[in-house]
Structures are given as structure tokens and as C-alpha cells.
Write an enzyme that holds these catalytic residues in place. Structure first.
Site, PDB file in Angstrom:
ATOM      1  CB  ALA A   1      -0.883  -0.010   1.236  1.00  0.00           C
TER       2      ALA A   1
ATOM      3  N   GLY B   1       0.502  -5.186   0.751  1.00  0.00           N
ATOM      4  CA  GLY B   1      -0.594  -5.261  -0.215  1.00  0.00           C
ATOM      5  C   GLY B   1      -0.159  -5.895  -1.530  1.00  0.00           C
TER       6      GLY B   1
ATOM      7  CD  GLU C   1      -2.608  -7.789   2.430  1.00  0.00           C
ATOM      8  OE1 GLU C   1      -2.525  -6.609   2.014  1.00  0.00           O
ATOM      9  OE2 GLU C   1      -3.103  -8.086   3.527  1.00  0.00           O
TER      10      GLU C   1
ATOM     11  CD  GLU D   1       1.234  -5.624   5.411  1.00  0.00           C
ATOM     12  OE1 GLU D   1       2.076  -6.476   5.768  1.00  0.00           O
ATOM     13  OE2 GLU D   1       0.574  -5.728   4.363  1.00  0.00           O
TER      14      GLU D   1
HETATM   15  N1  3HC Z   1       4.546   3.557   0.047  1.00  0.00           N
HETATM   16  C1  3HC Z   1       4.997   4.764  -0.318  1.00  0.00           C
HETATM   17  N2  3HC Z   1       6.260   5.004  -0.679  1.00  0.00           N
HETATM   18  C2  3HC Z   1       7.112   3.959  -0.688  1.00  0.00           C
HETATM   19  C3  3HC Z   1       6.707   2.670  -0.318  1.00  0.00           C
HETATM   20  C4  3HC Z   1       5.348   2.477   0.059  1.00  0.00           C
HETATM   21  N3  3HC Z   1       4.873   1.279   0.390  1.00  0.00           N
HETATM   22  N4  3HC Z   1       7.764   1.850  -0.414  1.00  0.00           N
HETATM   23  C5  3HC Z   1       8.787   2.594  -0.831  1.00  0.00           C
HETATM   24  N5  3HC Z   1       8.403   3.866  -1.008  1.00  0.00           N
HETATM   25  C6  3HC Z   1       9.213   4.987  -1.493  1.00  0.00           C
HETATM   26  C7  3HC Z   1      10.297   5.383  -0.505  1.00  0.00           C
HETATM   27  O1  3HC Z   1       9.813   6.307   0.438  1.00  0.00           O
HETATM   28  C8  3HC Z   1      11.323   5.985  -1.430  1.00  0.00           C
HETATM   29  O2  3HC Z   1      10.889   7.282  -1.743  1.00  0.00           O
HETATM   30  P1  3HC Z   1      11.936   8.482  -1.985  1.00  0.00           P
HETATM   31  O3  3HC Z   1      12.768   8.045  -3.148  1.00  0.00           O
HETATM   32  O4  3HC Z   1      11.075   9.659  -2.231  1.00  0.00           O
HETATM   33  O5  3HC Z   1      12.729   8.580  -0.712  1.00  0.00           O
HETATM   34  C9  3HC Z   1      11.211   5.141  -2.685  1.00  0.00           C
HETATM   35  O6  3HC Z   1       9.924   4.534  -2.635  1.00  0.00           O
HETATM   36  C10 3HC Z   1      12.258   4.055  -2.794  1.00  0.00           C
HETATM   37  O7  3HC Z   1      12.262   3.302  -1.589  1.00  0.00           O
HETATM   38  P2  3HC Z   1      13.602   2.781  -0.927  1.00  0.00           P
HETATM   39  O8  3HC Z   1      14.618   3.859  -0.913  1.00  0.00           O
HETATM   40  O9  3HC Z   1      13.226   2.170   0.362  1.00  0.00           O
HETATM   41  O10 3HC Z   1      14.051   1.686  -1.988  1.00  0.00           O
HETATM   42  P3  3HC Z   1      14.761   0.298  -1.739  1.00  0.00           P
HETATM   43  O11 3HC Z   1      14.982  -0.277  -3.076  1.00  0.00           O
HETATM   44  O12 3HC Z   1      15.925   0.473  -0.818  1.00  0.00           O
HETATM   45  O13 3HC Z   1      13.711  -0.617  -0.947  1.00  0.00           O
HETATM   46  C11 3HC Z   1      11.547  -1.580  -0.514  1.00  0.00           C
HETATM   47  C12 3HC Z   1      12.521  -1.009  -1.575  1.00  0.00           C
HETATM   48  C13 3HC Z   1      12.145  -2.875   0.097  1.00  0.00           C
HETATM   49  C14 3HC Z   1      10.287  -1.914  -1.224  1.00  0.00           C
HETATM   50  C15 3HC Z   1      11.349  -0.575   0.626  1.00  0.00           C
HETATM   51  O14 3HC Z   1      11.040   0.678   0.066  1.00  0.00           O
HETATM   52  C16 3HC Z   1      10.253  -0.939   1.580  1.00  0.00           C
HETATM   53  O15 3HC Z   1      10.471  -1.723   2.485  1.00  0.00           O
HETATM   54  N6  3HC Z   1       9.055  -0.352   1.393  1.00  0.00           N
HETATM   55  C17 3HC Z   1       7.959  -0.534   2.301  1.00  0.00           C
HETATM   56  C18 3HC Z   1       7.281  -1.867   2.081  1.00  0.00           C
HETATM   57  C19 3HC Z   1       6.107  -2.011   2.989  1.00  0.00           C
HETATM   58  O16 3HC Z   1       6.155  -1.733   4.176  1.00  0.00           O
HETATM   59  N7  3HC Z   1       4.993  -2.486   2.419  1.00  0.00           N
HETATM   60  C20 3HC Z   1       3.787  -2.658   3.183  1.00  0.00           C
HETATM   61  C21 3HC Z   1       3.011  -1.390   3.129  1.00  0.00           C
HETATM   62  S1  3HC Z   1       1.573  -1.439   4.170  1.00  0.00           S
HETATM   63  C22 3HC Z   1       0.448  -2.362   3.310  1.00  0.00           C
HETATM   64  O17 3HC Z   1       0.721  -2.853   2.251  1.00  0.00           O
HETATM   65  C23 3HC Z   1      -0.912  -2.449   3.946  1.00  0.00           C
HETATM   66  C24 3HC Z   1      -1.804  -3.437   3.279  1.00  0.00           C
HETATM   67  O18 3HC Z   1      -1.697  -4.657   3.950  1.00  0.00           O
HETATM   68  C25 3HC Z   1      -3.221  -2.963   3.329  1.00  0.00           C
END
Ligand code: 3HC
Length: 705
Positions: free
Chosen positions: A65, A103, A106, A126
């Protein structure tokens, strides 16, 4: 101006290909879920389409997400994309590369089949941002791989490699990295006619294992009790998996939705989201030239095979980078290598490292005894004794032997890097890279910009830290740099409060209740009181104004050097690491206070907490004011990764905002009146307090803030 669509639908060879194209990581931002649903509808409506593929453009499948949308009002969806996927009349194959997280996974779990390339990672992280998988992940994953494995994955939030995902049954097949799209289309054709469609939601076979082991949920709660102290999300995750076992699918989904909504705007989730973005921000240096191309470091050398040098060498080997370890003394070198070997052997014994991997890492570390042998390394990190003449001697030699484009880095934690750089003919190639102990474990990599450090050197050092899996943070060259300088007043107040009547066990109790894993006095016993004793003696000899700390001095002089001598701030039973409050320490404290004419009193727990943390907030504001740090959130990242500050509190400055800058400033000003010079309020703190601003949003004026 028309914007490129975030989801595309194309038909190729009878297969509808749904491509999510929302850079940089294909997060499920505005329009993505809708785009996926419209594409599924198109595929189902088109008689020429036999099956569909869901794939990501760019470097990832779908990273989850869009975290930036959390906490903001969202219209209730009329349709749910997961349901649209798994209720599709035609089969859908998720084709995973890069990351399928949250997500993203998912959506893959709602598809009928899943393929992945070998380098892909899947996970439900998450919990790490204080929520839970809210798109059916807690209900589908247990049905696919069993509740125990699902719970482990959801509660840890870890990223799982494709091979493991295949073994567990999350992924049906691993396919060629170079042709994921082609492989997915071929696979989709091969299963196009198969009925019934395999829907994860319909499976119940794997849920049976929970019936045979009904205690598994309670056992899981117990096993996380220490690490998840004060947090809600990990427990809500367990409750959801339990619901998957005890309730029908639709009711389980309702439980998941209810508990997700409870978490989304919790203080814990807000703090963890803040920490997530702060960790991304810390990598950025605002005034760096746009066209900067920092050289890639492929080989490294470490000078000094002591505990620190050995840990640094391990940090390179752990990242797969060849490293030479230099020490002029054969004996020190042999001892250093033995220590490295023993450290790895402990990991093998614990099961966190395979023997094969240990051998691979050891083979990457080459011991050398002469400077000439390291001359061709791309970067060298000096980790010798913390004395200016010793460091300068090393840098003179490095200047002679290192190739012109090599990065010359010092791991000093306290010395002036300009003075080190000044002995070389290339100060622009010199920067500080300050590791935290143990160097192979701690994530923080503080990069120090000296006055002549070139922007490329700085950028290359920041990148080097990230390349070896650390979190690089910028600091200016000043006494203690950013991390230790901001932490130092905490250490001073901890000792002054003892003189005034607080006891080590009270201070430790307050900080453990706050969320630290261990209190500061117990930590001091673990690391040994003699180290800071020696540093204080050295600094006092050089600086007549240096603040004396008579109580810890007296402890060391009485042979109480901490855990290793069975006594320090606490006493210890033989073979037991549990700190036991010692009346002898209380007596010594009273004695010193009486000698100094300090009247003892009692402290409230709140005063203990505020004295420690306000002192460091005030100092952090001074660091920002002087332009020695870029932004307040960098302070927070350093406290999270250098000092064990509880992550669910966001960080030092973020926590300060929960109290308010105005209240902190007023208290600091009052303590300034009461205790004098060392509480002088920072002008920046006053300015933020007066405009009711946020501490965590401070950007240094030196960097355009
Ligand atoms: N939402 C919004 N922005 C995100 C994002 C997300 N889920 N994941 C990454 N980004 C953004 C980062 O903020 C960054 O932005 P910036 O360049 O402006 O600083 C850019 O994308 C690149 O991210 P990274 O620098 O972290 O890139 P990496 O290649 O080092 O890592 C990654 C990639 C492993 C995907 C890492 O970004 C990460 O762990 N992201 C979060 C993943 C996450 O937590 N997903 C679950 C979200 S909650 C969810 O899905 C709820 C659902 O169950 C309903």
C-alpha cells in the site's frame, strides 16, 4: 497534459497482461487498485483472453500500500481488488520480481497462481510500520502455508527469499530471471483451461495444524513478550491469524479490517511511519551536485586488527566484499583473525549462519602486514588507537601507498578529522566513517564531512555504507560528530542525577519502562566502566574545564569495572548477568555527594526521563543550529540505530514533539537557572518553541532549511 496510466492492460497471445507501472516501487497509490480491477474486468469480458498475468514494471512487483496515504481520510471502496482477483472467472497468474510486500503480496495471494524469479522477495512487513496486513493477508496466508509459518512471517515482517517462499508453498514455480513476462505468459497458457480455479480463500487443509496445536497462539504471544513490549500491532497480527483458524473466511476478514482500523492512526503506527520515511531521508544530502557520480567501492582495506578493525572487516565480508586487514604486528593480526573466526563460529553454532557461508566470508578477509599490499584497494578505513599522532602516522603512510582515487576513511569517534586529513596531500579524499560497536552488527554508519572533503568523497562514503547494508547518516566535523555529541549530555545527566540522589536502578527502571531494552547503567556495566574512565582521564588532562565524574571514577578505582569484574554500578552473582542493586554503591554515592557538598533528594520518574532526554534534545538543536547536521530526523535515525532508542517512539526529536517544544524549552531554561552553563538553551530550540513548531521537522539553515 495527460499522465501515463499507472496500470496497463495488453493482450498477448491470448493472455491479458496487467502491468502495474507506478514508480519507483509500484506502491498501491491512487488509481492502482482501480486500474487492476478494470483490467480484470476487461480480461473477463474479452473472449480472446484465456487467462491473465499480473506483473510489475520497473524494479519490483508491488511493494505494498502507499504508506503516504495512511492516516488520511479515504473514500470507502465500492469494490475490493483482492476479491475481484480471486473471483475472476479466468485464471490470474502473479509474476513476481523485486519485492512483493504487504498489499503487493496480498494481491499475489488473491491471484490463482504465483511465479517468482530467484532474486524476488516476498513478505508482509506491515507490523514494522505499526499496522497489520489489511488486504486479506492474515486470512489467506495461513490457509496457504499453515498458521504457524504464517504467524512467524507476519509477526516478524521479514522479507523472504523466493526459494524459501517456494518451499513453503507461497510461490508455485521459480522461473528465469531474464524472461519473467514470457515465462508468465507461457505458464498462463498452460493452466488457462484448468478448472476449478485454485482460490487460497477456499482452502482449509492447512488450518488443521492449529487444531492439533491449540496452544500455538499463546506460545507466540509469550515468545514476543519482551521484544514487543508496549506495542499493539504484533498482538493484533496474532489475533487475526487466530481468527483465520476459528472463523469462516468472511468473518476473519471483518476481524482483520476492524483491527487494522484500530491500528492505522495509533501513536505507535504514526511513529513507525515517521521512522520509515526518516530512514529514507537520511540518505539524501541536499546541496550535493545533481550530476555527482560517486565511484563504486569494490575492494576495501582496514588498518588495525583490534576489536573495532576486525568488526569493520567483517562488515565488508558480510556484504560479500573482499577486504584486506592490515596490522604491522603479526601477533595482533593473528589474534584479530582468531576473534573474527570465533565470532562467525558463534553464529554457526546458533544456527544463524551456515558453515559454508562462514568459510566464504573468512575467505574474503586477507591478512596483510605491509602498507604496500593495500595500495590498490578502492577504500581504506583506519581503525587504530584513538590518538591523534597515531592516526596521523597511519594517514601519512596511506598517502604514500594508496592509489589516487582511493577513499581514505577514518573510524575515529572523537578526533578532529581536519587534523588527520591535513597530513595528507589529498585532504579532499578524506572523510570520517564512524562505526558503532559491534561494527559488524550495528546498522549506523556515521559519515563525517571534514572541511576539505570533496562532495564525491562524501557521496561515495555514504553509498559505501548503504552498499554494505548499513544506514549512512551525515554529520559535520565537530567534537563527537552528530550521534555521540547528541548522546553525551544524556550520559552527563545520568551521572549528575546520581550525585543528587537518584539511584542507578531507578534511572534504569525508568528507561526500560520507556522502551530501551536495557537501562544506561546496566549497559555501562556490560561495556566496562574502565573504557570511559580512561577517556575521561585523557580528556581531563587535555582540558582543565572537562567535567569530572567522581562516582564512576571511584567505582573503577575500587576495582568495580562492570560485569567482567563481577561488580560495577550493580553486583553480579558468578555466572549470572542479572544486575543486582548494591547497597555498597548507594553508600559510595552518598559519600561522594557529602564530600562535594551536594544535597541529596528524591527524583520523580518523569524528572529522570526529562533530564536525560531534554538535555540531548537541547544539544541536538545546537548541532542543527551550527549546521553540523542536516535535519532533525537524521538525529532520530541515529538514535534508533546507534543507541537502541525504542523505534515505536519514532526517535528522540519525534518523541520531543509529543511533549512539545515549548514545554521542553521552558524546562531547559529553568534548569539553566538552577544548574548553570551546561543547560544553556539552544537558540534554535527557543525559536521552534516560540512559533510552536515541530522539533522533528527542523532542517538546518546551513542546508537550506
Ligand atoms: N509507500 C509509499 N512510498 C514507498 C513505499 C510504500 N509502500 N515503499 C517505498 N516507497 C518509497 C520510498 O519512500 C522511497 O521514496 P523516496 O525516493 O522519495 O525517498 C522510494 O519509494 C524508494 O524506496 P527505498 O529507498 O526504500 O528503496 P529500496 O529499493 O531500498 O527498498 C523496498 C525497496 C524494500 C520496497 C522498501 O522501500 C520498503 O520496504 N518499502 C515498504 C514496504 C512495505 O512496508 N509495504 C507494506 C506497506 S503497508 C500495506 O501494504 C498495507 C496493506 O496490507 C493494506
Amino acid at each position: 497534459m495527460s499522465e501515463a496510466p499507472v496500470v496497463r492492460f495488453e493482450v498477448e497471445d491470448g493472455i491479458g497482461v496487467i502491468t502495474v507501472d507506478n514508480p519507483p516501487v509500484n506502491a498501491l497509490g491512487p488509481g492502482v487498485r482501480e486500474g487492476i480491477m478494470e483490467s480484470v474486468d476487461k480480461g473477463n469480458a474479452d473472449p480472446g483472453v484465456k487467462a491473465m498475468v499480473l506483473i510489475g514494471a520497473g524494479r519490483s512487483f508491488i511493494a505494498g500500500a502507499d504508506i503516504r496515504q495512511f492516516g488520511k481520510p479515504r473514500p470507502a471502496p465500492t469494490r475490493v481488488s483482492h476479491t475481484v482477483l480471486d473471483e475472476s472467472a479466468k485464471p490470474i497468474v502473479a509474476a513476481i520480481h523485486g519485492f512483493a510486500l504487504g498489499g503487493g503480496l496480498e494481491h499475489a495471494l488473491s491471484s490463482h497462481y504465483r511465479l517468482a524469479v530467484p532474486g524476488a522477495k516476498v513478505g508482509l512487513p506491515e507490523v514494522l510500520i505499526g499496522v497489520l496486513p489489511g488486504g486479506g493477508g492474515t486470512q489467506r496466508l495461513p490457509r496457504l502455508i499453515g498458521p504457524k509459518a504464517a504467524m512467524e512471517m507476519i509477526v516478524s515482517g521479514r522479507h523472504m527469499p523466493a526459494a524459501e517462499a517456494k518451499t513453503l508453498g507461497i510461490v508455485d514455480e521459480i522461473v528465469d530471471e531474464k524472461d519473467l513476462r514470457g515465462a508468465a505468459i507461457r505458464y498462463a497458457k498452460s493452466i488457462a483451461a484448468k478448472r476449478p480455479l485454485p482460490r487460497v480463500r477456499d482452502r482449509t487443509d492447512r488450518l488443521a495444524e492449529a487444531k492439533a496445536d491449540p496452544g500455538m497462539f499463546e506460545a507466540m504471544r509469550k515468545s514476543i513478550a519482551r521484544r514487543a513490549r508496549n506495542q499493539k500491532a504484533p498482538y493484533h497480527c496474532i489475533a487475526c491469524v487466530e481468527a483465520a483458524v476459528t472463523l469462516p473466511f468472511e468473518e476473519g476478514l471483518q476481524t482483520e479490517r476492524r483491527l487494522f482500523a484500530e491500528l492505522e492512526n495509533s501513536d505507535e503506527a504514526k511513529a513507525l511511519r515517521y521512522a520509515f520515511f526518516a530512514e529514507r531521508e537520511v540518505a539524501k544530502i541536499p546541496d550535493a551536485p545533481k550530476d555527482l557520480k560517486p565511484p563504486q567501492v569494490k575492494t576495501a582495506a582496514v588498518v588495525g586488527a583490534g576489536t573495532m578493525g576486525g568488526g569493520i572487516a567483517m562488515s565488508f565480508a558480510d556484504a560479500g566484499m573482499p577486504v584486506k586487514l592490515l596490522d604491522a604486528s603479526k601477533e595482533v593480526l593473528e589474534r584479530g583473525l582468531q576473534r573474527i573466526h570465533d565470532n562467525y563460529a558463534v553464529s554457526v553454532k546458533r544456527g544463524s549462519l551456515s558453515q559454508e557461508e562462514m568459510d566464504k566470508r573468512l575467505a574474503l578477509i586477507t591478512p596483510v602486514e605491509t602498507y604496500e599490499e593495500i595500495g590498490d584497494s578502492d577504500a581504506v578505513i583506519e581503525a587504530v588507537f584513538e590518538q591523534m599522532p597515531v592516526k596521523q602516522e597511519v594517514f601519512r603512510k596511506l598517502d604514500e601507498v594508496m592509489k589516487p582515487e582511493a577513499l581514505l576513511l577514518t573510524n575515529t569517534s572523537a578526533l578532529d578529522i581536519d587534523q588527520i586529513a591535513a597530513v595528507t596531500k589529498r585532504p579532499e579524499m578524506v572523510a570520517g566513517t564512524h562505526y558503532f560497536v559491534p561494527a559488524n552488527v550495528m546498522k549506523l554508519f556515521e559519515v563525517v564531512n571534514a572541511s576539505k572533503t570533496a562532495p564525491t568523497t562524501l557521496a561515495a562514503a555514504m553509498k559505501l555504507g548503504r552498499d554494505i547494508g548499513k544506514i549512512s547518516g551525515y554529520a559535520g566535523n565537530c567534537d563527537g560528530f552528530l550521534a555521540n555529541r547528541s548522546r553525551a549530555p544524556f550520559g552527563v545527566e545520568q551521572n549528575l542525577m546520581i550525585e543528587e540522589g537518584a539511584l542507578p536502578e531507578q534511572v534504569d527502571k525508568v528507561m526500560v519502562e520507556f522502551g530501551y531494552p536495557v537501562g544506561p547503567f546496566a549497559v555501562s556495566d556490560m561495556s566496562g566502566l574502565d573504557i570511559s574512565y580512561d577517556t575521561r582521564k585523557r580528556r581531563a588532562a587535555a582540558d582543565p574545564n572537562f567535567r569530572k565524574l567522581p562516582i564512576p571514577d571511584r567505582l573503577v578505582e575500587a576495582g568495580r569495572k562492570g560485569l567482567k569484574t563481577g561488580a560495577g554500578w550493580y553486583r553480579y552473582e558468578p555466572g549470572n548477568r542479572t544486575p543486582i542493586p548494591d547497597p555498597e554503591v548507594a553508600r559510595l554515592i552518598q559519600e561522594v555527594a557529602a564530600e562535594q557538598g551536594i544535597k541529596q533528594r528524591t527524583f520523580s520518574d518523569e524528572e529522570v526521563l526529562h533530564r536525560l532526554l531534554f538535555a540531548s534534545i537541547n544539544e541536538s538543536c545546537k548541532i542543527l543550529e551550527e549546521g553540523k547536521a542536516i535535519r532533525a530526523s537524521d538525529v532520530d535515525v541515529m538514535w534508533l540505530h546507534g543507541f537502541g532508542f525504542p523505534r515505536w517512539r519514532g526517535g528522540l526529536m519525534y518523541w520531543g514533539d509529543t511533549i512539545g517544544a515549548r514545554e521542553i524549552y521552558n524546562q531547559v531554561a529553568a534548569w539553566h537557572q538552577q544548574y548553570g552553563r551546561h543547560w544553556k538553551p539552544s537558540a534554535l530550540l527557543r525559536e521552534v518553541a516560540e512559533r510552536d513548531g515541530k522539533l522533528s521537522e527542523i532542517k538546518s539553515k546551513a542546508f537550506g532549511g
